[in-house]
Motif scaffolding. Structure first.
Motif, short mmCIF file in Angstrom:
data_model
loop_
_atom_site.label_atom_id
_atom_site.label_comp_id
_atom_site.label_asym_id
_atom_site.label_seq_id
_atom_site.Cartn_x
_atom_site.Cartn_y
_atom_site.Cartn_z
N ARG A 198 -86.14 10.11 74.14
CA ARG A 198 -86.64 10.98 73.06
C ARG A 198 -85.34 12.27 73.13
NH1 ARG A 198 -92.77 10.81 75.46
NH2 ARG A 198 -93.38 8.66 74.27
N LEU A 241 -84.76 15.98 71.42
CA LEU A 241 -85.08 17.05 70.74
C LEU A 241 -84.03 18.02 70.02
CD1 LEU A 241 -87.57 18.71 69.55
CD2 LEU A 241 -87.61 19.94 71.68
N LEU A 300 -92.86 19.40 73.05
CA LEU A 300 -91.88 18.38 72.58
C LEU A 300 -90.99 18.30 73.85
CD1 LEU A 300 -91.35 19.08 68.99
CD2 LEU A 300 -92.74 17.02 69.81
N GLU A 321 -91.73 16.51 77.14
CA GLU A 321 -91.65 14.84 77.22
C GLU A 321 -90.25 14.53 76.62
OE1 GLU A 321 -94.93 12.55 75.75
OE2 GLU A 321 -96.26 14.40 75.82
N ALA A 322 -89.55 15.51 76.34
CA ALA A 322 -88.03 15.05 75.82
C ALA A 322 -86.97 14.60 77.26
CB ALA A 322 -87.58 16.04 75.06
N ILE A 382 -96.19 15.10 63.00
CA ILE A 382 -95.72 15.78 64.05
C ILE A 382 -96.65 16.99 64.54
CG2 ILE A 382 -94.08 17.02 65.51
CD1 ILE A 382 -91.97 15.34 63.70
N LEU A 434 -99.40 16.98 67.93
CA LEU A 434 -99.25 18.06 68.83
C LEU A 434 -100.57 18.92 68.95
CD1 LEU A 434 -95.57 19.54 68.08
CD2 LEU A 434 -96.36 18.19 69.99
N TRP A 459 -95.45 13.80 72.75
CA TRP A 459 -94.37 13.57 71.83
C TRP A 459 -95.10 12.40 70.87
CZ3 TRP A 459 -89.43 14.93 71.84
CH2 TRP A 459 -88.45 14.28 70.91
#
Length: 432
Positions: free
Chosen positions: A34, A36, A115, A118-119, A419, A423, A429
Protein backbone atom coordinates in the motif's frame (compact mmCIF):
# COMPACT_ATOMS: atom_id res chain seq x y z
CA UNK A 1 17.26 -4.41 -40.43
CA UNK A 2 17.05 -0.99 -42.02
CA UNK A 3 15.85 1.93 -39.92
CA UNK A 4 12.98 4.27 -40.71
CA UNK A 5 13.70 7.51 -42.55
CA UNK A 6 14.96 10.40 -40.49
CA UNK A 7 12.25 12.28 -38.68
CA UNK A 8 9.39 10.36 -40.20
CA UNK A 9 7.29 7.24 -39.99
CA UNK A 10 8.25 3.78 -41.08
CA UNK A 11 7.62 3.23 -44.76
CA UNK A 12 6.14 -0.02 -45.95
CA UNK A 13 3.22 -1.65 -47.72
CA UNK A 14 0.95 -1.54 -44.66
CA UNK A 15 0.56 1.06 -41.94
CA UNK A 16 1.37 -0.61 -38.60
CA UNK A 17 -1.21 -0.43 -35.82
CA UNK A 18 0.46 1.11 -32.74
CA UNK A 19 -2.25 -0.07 -30.36
CA UNK A 20 -1.44 -3.05 -28.19
CA UNK A 21 -3.57 -4.49 -25.37
CA UNK A 22 -2.13 -5.28 -21.98
CA UNK A 23 -1.09 -8.81 -21.20
CA UNK A 24 -4.01 -10.66 -19.65
CA UNK A 25 -2.33 -11.02 -16.26
CA UNK A 26 0.55 -8.53 -16.03
CA UNK A 27 3.09 -9.30 -13.30
CA UNK A 28 2.22 -7.69 -9.97
CA UNK A 29 5.27 -8.30 -7.78
CA UNK A 30 4.17 -5.66 -5.23
CA UNK A 31 0.63 -6.96 -4.87
CA UNK A 32 -0.55 -6.27 -1.34
CA UNK A 33 1.75 -3.26 -0.88
CA UNK A 34 0.00 0.00 0.00
CA UNK A 35 1.46 3.32 -1.13
CA UNK A 36 0.18 6.70 0.08
CA UNK A 37 1.26 9.29 -2.50
CA UNK A 38 1.16 12.86 -1.16
CA UNK A 39 3.47 14.11 -3.91
CA UNK A 40 2.73 16.25 -6.93
CA UNK A 41 4.25 17.36 -10.26
CA UNK A 42 6.78 14.75 -11.46
CA UNK A 43 9.57 13.22 -9.33
CA UNK A 44 7.33 11.84 -6.55
CA UNK A 45 4.42 10.89 -8.83
CA UNK A 46 6.87 9.12 -11.16
CA UNK A 47 8.05 6.95 -8.27
CA UNK A 48 4.44 6.27 -7.28
CA UNK A 49 3.55 5.28 -10.83
CA UNK A 50 6.47 2.84 -10.98
CA UNK A 51 5.29 1.20 -7.75
CA UNK A 52 1.74 1.01 -9.16
CA UNK A 53 3.08 -0.64 -12.31
CA UNK A 54 4.69 -3.30 -10.12
CA UNK A 55 1.36 -4.06 -8.49
CA UNK A 56 1.16 -1.75 -5.45
CA UNK A 57 -2.16 -0.17 -4.44
CA UNK A 58 -1.44 3.57 -4.70
CA UNK A 59 -3.75 6.21 -3.23
CA UNK A 60 -2.94 9.73 -4.45
CA UNK A 61 -3.91 12.48 -1.99
CA UNK A 62 -4.61 15.77 -3.79
CA UNK A 63 -5.65 19.29 -2.87
CA UNK A 64 -9.40 19.87 -3.12
CA UNK A 65 -10.63 21.67 -6.24
CA UNK A 66 -7.21 22.00 -7.96
CA UNK A 67 -5.44 18.69 -7.36
CA UNK A 68 -1.93 18.00 -8.62
CA UNK A 69 -0.35 21.11 -10.20
CA UNK A 70 0.18 19.26 -13.48
CA UNK A 71 -3.56 18.76 -14.00
CA UNK A 72 -3.52 22.31 -15.36
CA UNK A 73 -0.34 21.99 -17.43
CA UNK A 74 -1.97 21.92 -20.84
CA UNK A 75 -2.80 21.88 -23.64
CA UNK A 76 -3.04 19.19 -24.85
CA UNK A 77 -5.94 17.81 -22.81
CA UNK A 78 -7.72 14.47 -22.52
CA UNK A 79 -11.41 14.16 -21.81
CA UNK A 80 -14.45 16.45 -21.82
CA UNK A 81 -14.04 20.13 -20.95
CA UNK A 82 -15.64 19.75 -17.50
CA UNK A 83 -13.39 16.84 -16.50
CA UNK A 84 -10.30 17.24 -18.65
CA UNK A 85 -6.82 16.15 -17.64
CA UNK A 86 -3.56 17.37 -19.12
CA UNK A 87 -1.33 15.06 -21.12
CA UNK A 88 1.47 15.97 -18.69
CA UNK A 89 -0.54 14.72 -15.69
CA UNK A 90 -1.45 11.51 -17.51
CA UNK A 91 2.22 10.67 -18.06
CA UNK A 92 2.95 10.19 -14.34
CA UNK A 93 -0.20 8.96 -12.59
CA UNK A 94 -1.23 5.66 -14.08
CA UNK A 95 -2.55 2.99 -11.72
CA UNK A 96 -3.52 5.30 -8.83
CA UNK A 97 -6.70 6.15 -6.96
CA UNK A 98 -7.40 9.82 -6.20
CA UNK A 99 -8.86 11.36 -3.05
CA UNK A 100 -9.07 15.10 -2.36
CA UNK A 101 -8.06 15.96 1.23
CA UNK A 102 -7.15 19.30 2.78
CA UNK A 103 -4.13 18.47 4.94
CA UNK A 104 -4.31 21.84 6.69
CA UNK A 105 -7.57 20.93 8.43
CA UNK A 106 -7.66 18.68 11.51
CA UNK A 107 -10.11 16.40 9.72
CA UNK A 108 -7.91 16.11 6.64
CA UNK A 109 -4.74 15.43 8.64
CA UNK A 110 -6.60 12.78 10.64
CA UNK A 111 -7.64 11.00 7.43
CA UNK A 112 -4.06 10.96 6.21
CA UNK A 113 -2.93 9.51 9.53
CA UNK A 114 -5.57 6.78 9.19
CA UNK A 115 -4.21 5.88 5.76
CA UNK A 116 -0.58 6.12 6.87
CA UNK A 117 -1.23 3.79 9.81
CA UNK A 118 -1.79 0.94 7.34
CA UNK A 119 0.46 2.05 4.48
CA UNK A 120 3.71 0.36 3.56
CA UNK A 121 5.13 3.41 1.76
CA UNK A 122 4.48 7.15 1.92
CA UNK A 123 5.72 9.54 -0.76
CA UNK A 124 5.78 13.30 -0.22
CA UNK A 125 7.50 16.32 -1.77
CA UNK A 126 6.54 19.16 0.55
CA UNK A 127 9.05 21.75 1.71
CA UNK A 128 11.22 20.62 4.60
CA UNK A 129 9.26 20.93 7.86
CA UNK A 130 5.92 21.76 6.25
CA UNK A 131 4.19 18.46 7.05
CA UNK A 132 5.33 18.64 10.68
CA UNK A 133 2.78 21.45 11.17
CA UNK A 134 0.04 18.87 10.65
CA UNK A 135 1.69 15.95 12.44
CA UNK A 136 2.37 14.24 9.11
CA UNK A 137 6.16 14.33 9.16
CA UNK A 138 8.31 11.20 9.08
CA UNK A 139 8.93 11.09 12.84
CA UNK A 140 5.23 11.39 13.66
CA UNK A 141 3.95 8.86 11.14
CA UNK A 142 6.76 6.35 11.68
CA UNK A 143 5.98 6.50 15.40
CA UNK A 144 2.39 5.65 14.51
CA UNK A 145 3.48 2.96 12.00
CA UNK A 146 7.05 1.75 12.60
CA UNK A 147 6.91 -0.39 9.42
CA UNK A 148 6.33 2.65 7.21
CA UNK A 149 8.88 3.46 4.50
CA UNK A 150 8.63 7.25 4.32
CA UNK A 151 10.20 8.90 1.25
CA UNK A 152 10.71 12.67 1.16
CA UNK A 153 11.49 14.19 -2.24
CA UNK A 154 12.86 17.75 -2.23
CA UNK A 155 15.02 19.95 -4.40
CA UNK A 156 18.03 20.16 -2.11
CA UNK A 157 17.56 17.61 0.67
CA UNK A 158 16.52 17.61 4.33
CA UNK A 159 19.56 19.55 5.54
CA UNK A 160 22.19 22.01 4.31
CA UNK A 161 22.02 25.75 3.59
CA UNK A 162 19.48 25.34 0.76
CA UNK A 163 17.20 22.82 2.44
CA UNK A 164 14.30 25.33 2.52
CA UNK A 165 14.65 26.36 -1.13
CA UNK A 166 12.10 25.24 -3.69
CA UNK A 167 13.61 22.89 -6.24
CA UNK A 168 12.57 22.72 -9.88
CA UNK A 169 14.08 20.44 -12.50
CA UNK A 170 15.22 23.32 -14.74
CA UNK A 171 16.98 25.06 -11.86
CA UNK A 172 18.59 21.81 -10.71
CA UNK A 173 19.85 21.05 -14.23
CA UNK A 174 21.53 24.46 -14.05
CA UNK A 175 22.90 24.26 -10.51
CA UNK A 176 23.85 20.59 -10.84
CA UNK A 177 26.10 21.10 -13.84
CA UNK A 178 24.06 19.37 -16.54
CA UNK A 179 23.42 22.55 -18.53
CA UNK A 180 27.13 23.38 -18.54
CA UNK A 181 27.60 20.16 -20.56
CA UNK A 182 24.57 20.46 -22.85
CA UNK A 183 24.46 22.51 -26.05
CA UNK A 184 26.86 23.58 -28.76
CA UNK A 185 30.43 24.43 -27.82
CA UNK A 186 31.15 27.79 -26.24
CA UNK A 187 31.89 30.38 -28.89
CA UNK A 188 29.46 28.89 -31.41
CA UNK A 189 27.38 31.86 -32.63
CA UNK A 190 23.90 32.15 -31.19
CA UNK A 191 24.21 29.33 -28.67
CA UNK A 192 23.88 29.06 -24.92
CA UNK A 193 23.75 26.30 -22.29
CA UNK A 194 20.71 24.08 -22.81
CA UNK A 195 18.44 22.02 -20.60
CA UNK A 196 17.56 18.50 -21.69
CA UNK A 197 14.29 18.19 -23.60
CA UNK A 198 12.54 16.27 -20.82
CA UNK A 199 12.76 16.80 -17.06
CA UNK A 200 15.48 14.19 -16.60
CA UNK A 201 16.44 15.20 -13.04
CA UNK A 202 12.85 14.78 -11.86
CA UNK A 203 12.58 11.45 -13.68
CA UNK A 204 15.90 10.11 -12.40
CA UNK A 205 14.94 11.18 -8.89
CA UNK A 206 11.71 9.21 -9.22
CA UNK A 207 13.63 6.16 -10.35
CA UNK A 208 16.29 6.52 -7.63
CA UNK A 209 13.55 6.99 -5.02
CA UNK A 210 11.68 3.89 -6.14
CA UNK A 211 14.82 1.74 -5.97
CA UNK A 212 15.56 3.04 -2.46
CA UNK A 213 11.96 2.30 -1.45
CA UNK A 214 12.21 -1.25 -2.76
CA UNK A 215 15.52 -1.76 -0.93
CA UNK A 216 13.94 -0.49 2.29
CA UNK A 217 11.00 -2.87 1.84
CA UNK A 218 13.39 -5.81 1.42
CA UNK A 219 15.23 -4.78 4.59
CA UNK A 220 11.92 -4.36 6.44
CA UNK A 221 11.21 -7.99 5.66
CA UNK A 222 14.19 -8.85 7.88
CA UNK A 223 13.92 -6.16 10.56
CA UNK A 224 10.22 -5.29 10.68
CA UNK A 225 11.05 -1.58 10.61
CA UNK A 226 10.75 1.08 7.93
CA UNK A 227 13.14 3.84 6.88
CA UNK A 228 13.03 7.57 6.15
CA UNK A 229 14.43 8.14 2.64
CA UNK A 230 15.81 11.59 1.78
CA UNK A 231 15.68 11.97 -2.03
CA UNK A 232 17.09 15.29 -3.26
CA UNK A 233 17.02 16.41 -6.89
CA UNK A 234 20.40 18.14 -6.60
CA UNK A 235 22.02 15.02 -5.14
CA UNK A 236 20.61 12.94 -7.97
CA UNK A 237 21.75 15.42 -10.62
CA UNK A 238 25.31 15.40 -9.26
CA UNK A 239 25.29 11.59 -9.23
CA UNK A 240 24.01 11.62 -12.83
CA UNK A 241 27.11 13.48 -13.99
CA UNK A 242 28.69 10.02 -14.06
CA UNK A 243 31.76 9.94 -16.33
CA UNK A 244 31.81 13.74 -16.59
CA UNK A 245 32.15 14.00 -12.81
CA UNK A 246 34.95 11.43 -12.95
CA UNK A 247 36.63 13.35 -15.76
CA UNK A 248 36.77 16.33 -13.40
CA UNK A 249 37.63 14.51 -10.17
CA UNK A 250 40.26 12.25 -11.74
CA UNK A 251 41.51 14.36 -14.63
CA UNK A 252 41.39 17.75 -12.95
CA UNK A 253 39.59 19.26 -15.95
CA UNK A 254 36.32 21.18 -16.09
CA UNK A 255 34.18 19.55 -18.80
CA UNK A 256 32.58 21.98 -21.25
CA UNK A 257 29.81 21.90 -23.81
CA UNK A 258 30.74 19.88 -26.89
CA UNK A 259 27.48 19.77 -28.81
CA UNK A 260 26.83 16.16 -29.75
CA UNK A 261 30.46 15.09 -29.43
CA UNK A 262 31.71 12.82 -26.63
CA UNK A 263 34.59 13.86 -24.34
CA UNK A 264 36.13 10.37 -24.19
CA UNK A 265 35.24 8.65 -27.48
CA UNK A 266 35.75 9.56 -31.15
CA UNK A 267 33.79 9.36 -33.41
CA UNK A 268 30.70 9.57 -31.25
CA UNK A 269 28.45 12.36 -32.54
CA UNK A 270 26.02 13.56 -35.20
CA UNK A 271 27.15 13.90 -38.81
CA UNK A 272 25.42 15.43 -41.81
CA UNK A 273 24.42 13.10 -44.62
CA UNK A 274 23.28 13.81 -48.17
CA UNK A 275 19.68 14.27 -46.98
CA UNK A 276 19.81 14.84 -43.22
CA UNK A 277 21.80 13.54 -40.26
CA UNK A 278 23.05 10.31 -38.73
CA UNK A 279 24.45 9.39 -35.33
CA UNK A 280 27.70 7.43 -35.20
CA UNK A 281 28.45 5.82 -31.83
CA UNK A 282 31.80 4.09 -32.35
CA UNK A 283 32.70 2.46 -29.05
CA UNK A 284 35.82 0.46 -29.92
CA UNK A 285 38.65 0.16 -32.42
CA UNK A 286 37.11 -2.76 -34.27
CA UNK A 287 33.99 -0.76 -35.04
CA UNK A 288 36.13 2.10 -36.30
CA UNK A 289 38.04 -0.25 -38.59
CA UNK A 290 34.81 -1.58 -40.07
CA UNK A 291 33.50 1.96 -40.58
CA UNK A 292 36.61 2.90 -42.55
CA UNK A 293 36.56 -0.27 -44.63
CA UNK A 294 32.86 0.06 -45.49
CA UNK A 295 33.34 3.72 -46.39
CA UNK A 296 36.17 2.76 -48.77
CA UNK A 297 38.96 4.27 -46.68
CA UNK A 298 40.55 1.29 -44.93
CA UNK A 299 43.90 3.09 -44.76
CA UNK A 300 42.53 5.59 -42.21
CA UNK A 301 41.98 2.82 -39.65
CA UNK A 302 45.70 1.94 -39.76
CA UNK A 303 46.93 5.52 -39.55
CA UNK A 304 48.78 5.82 -36.20
CA UNK A 305 46.85 9.01 -35.46
CA UNK A 306 43.52 7.18 -35.60
CA UNK A 307 44.11 3.46 -34.99
CA UNK A 308 43.29 3.59 -31.25
CA UNK A 309 40.65 5.60 -29.43
CA UNK A 310 43.08 7.66 -27.28
CA UNK A 311 44.80 8.77 -30.50
CA UNK A 312 41.46 9.56 -32.13
CA UNK A 313 40.52 11.71 -29.13
CA UNK A 314 43.89 13.50 -29.36
CA UNK A 315 43.47 14.09 -33.09
CA UNK A 316 39.72 14.81 -33.03
CA UNK A 317 40.16 18.11 -34.89
CA UNK A 318 41.70 16.39 -37.94
CA UNK A 319 39.60 13.20 -37.94
CA UNK A 320 36.09 14.59 -37.57
CA UNK A 321 36.20 16.80 -40.71
CA UNK A 322 37.53 13.81 -42.66
CA UNK A 323 34.62 11.63 -41.53
CA UNK A 324 32.17 14.46 -42.18
CA UNK A 325 33.23 14.53 -45.82
CA UNK A 326 32.58 10.79 -46.13
CA UNK A 327 29.16 10.93 -44.49
CA UNK A 328 27.90 13.66 -46.82
CA UNK A 329 28.28 11.38 -49.84
CA UNK A 330 25.30 9.11 -49.02
CA UNK A 331 21.79 9.49 -47.64
CA UNK A 332 20.97 8.58 -44.05
CA UNK A 333 19.17 5.42 -45.12
CA UNK A 334 22.01 4.39 -47.43
CA UNK A 335 24.49 4.65 -44.54
CA UNK A 336 22.13 2.72 -42.27
CA UNK A 337 21.82 -0.04 -44.85
CA UNK A 338 25.59 -0.17 -45.23
CA UNK A 339 26.72 0.07 -41.62
CA UNK A 340 24.06 -1.56 -39.48
CA UNK A 341 24.39 -5.11 -40.88
CA UNK A 342 28.11 -4.97 -40.07
CA UNK A 343 27.60 -3.96 -36.42
CA UNK A 344 28.78 -0.38 -36.81
CA UNK A 345 26.63 1.51 -34.25
CA UNK A 346 24.56 4.17 -36.00
CA UNK A 347 21.07 5.62 -35.91
CA UNK A 348 18.77 8.08 -37.66
CA UNK A 349 17.36 11.00 -35.66
CA UNK A 350 13.61 10.45 -35.36
CA UNK A 351 10.96 12.87 -34.25
CA UNK A 352 8.44 11.63 -31.68
CA UNK A 353 5.96 10.59 -34.37
CA UNK A 354 8.70 8.51 -35.95
CA UNK A 355 9.49 6.90 -32.60
CA UNK A 356 5.96 5.61 -32.14
CA UNK A 357 5.85 4.07 -35.61
CA UNK A 358 9.33 2.53 -35.43
CA UNK A 359 9.09 -1.25 -35.92
CA UNK A 360 11.06 -2.06 -32.78
CA UNK A 361 8.93 0.26 -30.63
CA UNK A 362 5.82 -1.37 -32.10
CA UNK A 363 7.19 -4.86 -31.53
CA UNK A 364 8.00 -4.08 -27.91
CA UNK A 365 4.54 -2.64 -27.27
CA UNK A 366 5.75 0.57 -25.64
CA UNK A 367 2.46 2.30 -26.30
CA UNK A 368 -0.41 0.98 -24.22
CA UNK A 369 -4.07 1.94 -24.48
CA UNK A 370 -5.99 1.87 -21.20
CA UNK A 371 -9.78 2.15 -20.81
CA UNK A 372 -10.55 5.68 -19.68
CA UNK A 373 -14.32 5.91 -19.35
CA UNK A 374 -14.48 5.35 -15.60
CA UNK A 375 -12.37 8.45 -15.02
CA UNK A 376 -15.34 10.58 -16.12
CA UNK A 377 -18.20 8.70 -14.46
CA UNK A 378 -18.56 11.39 -11.82
CA UNK A 379 -19.12 13.95 -14.57
CA UNK A 380 -22.05 11.98 -16.01
CA UNK A 381 -20.20 11.10 -19.17
CA UNK A 382 -20.99 7.57 -20.38
CA UNK A 383 -17.90 5.37 -20.42
CA UNK A 384 -18.41 4.40 -24.03
CA UNK A 385 -18.10 8.06 -25.03
CA UNK A 386 -14.34 7.91 -24.44
CA UNK A 387 -11.78 6.00 -26.47
CA UNK A 388 -8.91 4.20 -24.80
CA UNK A 389 -6.25 6.45 -23.30
CA UNK A 390 -2.88 6.17 -25.12
CA UNK A 391 0.06 6.05 -22.71
CA UNK A 392 3.66 4.86 -22.63
CA UNK A 393 4.05 1.68 -20.60
CA UNK A 394 6.66 0.86 -18.02
CA UNK A 395 9.70 -0.25 -20.07
CA UNK A 396 10.42 -3.33 -17.93
CA UNK A 397 9.35 -6.85 -18.82
CA UNK A 398 9.25 -9.75 -16.39
CA UNK A 399 9.26 -13.31 -17.70
CA UNK A 400 8.45 -11.86 -21.10
CA UNK A 401 5.40 -9.92 -19.92
CA UNK A 402 4.91 -6.17 -19.86
CA UNK A 403 4.85 -4.62 -16.38
CA UNK A 404 2.21 -1.90 -16.23
CA UNK A 405 -0.77 -0.93 -14.10
CA UNK A 406 -4.09 -1.63 -15.79
CA UNK A 407 -5.88 1.46 -14.46
CA UNK A 408 -5.83 4.79 -16.28
CA UNK A 409 -4.77 7.92 -14.36
CA UNK A 410 -7.65 9.05 -12.15
CA UNK A 411 -9.75 12.17 -12.37
CA UNK A 412 -9.46 14.45 -9.35
CA UNK A 413 -11.15 12.80 -6.34
CA UNK A 414 -12.40 9.99 -8.56
CA UNK A 415 -12.40 7.48 -5.69
CA UNK A 416 -12.75 10.13 -2.98
CA UNK A 417 -16.29 9.35 -1.84
CA UNK A 418 -15.53 5.65 -1.39
CA UNK A 419 -12.24 6.30 0.41
CA UNK A 420 -13.69 8.90 2.80
CA UNK A 421 -16.65 6.67 3.55
CA UNK A 422 -14.39 3.71 4.39
CA UNK A 423 -12.29 5.89 6.69
CA UNK A 424 -15.39 7.31 8.37
CA UNK A 425 -16.57 3.76 9.09
CA UNK A 426 -13.22 3.00 10.70
CA UNK A 427 -12.39 0.35 8.11
CA UNK A 428 -8.82 1.54 7.62
CA UNK A 429 -7.17 1.34 4.22
CA UNK A 430 -10.05 1.06 1.74
CA UNK A 431 -10.08 -1.85 -0.68
CA UNK A 432 -10.00 -1.14 -4.40
Amino acid sequence: MGAPPQGGAVSGPAEPDPRRPLDKDPPAMLQGMRVLDLSRVLAGPWAGQLLADYGADVIKVERPDVGDDTRGWGPPWWGPADARMSAYYLSANRGKRSVAIDLATPEGAAMVRQLAAEADVLLENYKVGQLARYGLDAASLMSLNPRLVYCSVTGYGQDGPMAQAAGYDFAIQATGGLMSLTGEAEGTPGTQPQKVGVAVTDLFTGVYASTAILAALVERGRTGRGRHIDAALLDVQVAMLANQASNHLIGGTVPRRMGNAHPNIVPYQVFETADGHIVLAIGNDGQFTRLCELAGHAEVATDPRYARNPQRVAHRAELVPLLADWLRTRTTQAWMDLLEPHAVPCAPILDIAGVFTHPQVLARGLRVDLPSGSAFDHADHPANDHPAMPLVRNPMRVDGQAVVADQAPPALDQQGDAIRAALARGEGWPTR
